[in-house]
Design an enzyme around this catalytic site. Sequence first.
Site, PDB file in Angstrom:
ATOM      1  N   SER A 194       0.803  -1.224   0.000  1.00  0.00           N
ATOM      2  CA  SER A 194       0.000   0.000   0.000  1.00  0.00           C
ATOM      3  C   SER A 194       0.830   1.267   0.000  1.00  0.00           C
ATOM      4  CB  SER A 194      -0.949   0.021   1.212  1.00  0.00           C
ATOM      5  OG  SER A 194      -0.227   0.250   2.408  1.00  0.00           O
ATOM      6  N   LYS A 254       1.028   4.156   7.345  1.00  0.00           N
ATOM      7  CA  LYS A 254       0.287   5.012   6.421  1.00  0.00           C
ATOM      8  C   LYS A 254       0.721   6.466   6.591  1.00  0.00           C
ATOM      9  CE  LYS A 254      -2.592   2.002   4.522  1.00  0.00           C
ATOM     10  NZ  LYS A 254      -1.861   0.813   4.986  1.00  0.00           N
TER      11      LYS A 254
END
Length: 236
Positions: free
Chosen positions: A157, A195
């Site tokens: 990701s 993230k």
Amino acid sequence: MLTRKQHELLMFIHERMKESGIPPSFDEMKDALDLASKSGIHRLITALEERGFIRRLPNRARALEVVKLPDSMNPSLGGRKSRFEPSVIEGNLGKVASPPMRGSVEDYARPISVPVMGRIAAGTPIEAIQTHSHTISVPPEMLGAGEHYALEVRGDSMIEAGIFDGDTVLIRKQDSAGTGEIIVALVDDEEATLKRLRRKGNTIALEAANPAYETRIFGPDRVKVQGRLVGLLRKY
């Protein structure tokens, strides 16, 4: 001789690499230089590469390496000489302190042991960070002050931020971070993920660097910052 925009871009890439260990995205470079499109960034990067200031690393998305700085910046900054003062870890806890001046080059190059605390998801969140499994040796220049730990990355990701499955990320332990920084986020005290942090009003957004993953939005009480990305190690 660099143009003003070439110099600005080179220094922006250099400062971002010092802060996070990974190069900025083309969008971030475009915004930082206030350009209308990414094509201008491509031209600047090509010019810097041709002049030997940066190197593009093959077979990796957005991977750049700063080879040298302008003569006016190396080894001094603004005419002031800088002295190399690496940090060393005390024991095996990742606590860093500046050492006294020593007599040999080997003292400054001595690697630092950083604890590896298991795996972190760069994709679907996994269970919270595990206990200390082993240690790795890290060059002292990759770490600053504070307490550090390392995590093994699982998932894709964050590939557009230059973070790939199988990489090892170096994390500075802290419980707060600024918007735009890449963090270890603990969600609902159960799952951990790597993230980019974004703040939107009263909410916190955890943003992936891969269009295949959606940005996740949470209330501020659901997300705890466990640390900030400061470096990255990769095996070939």
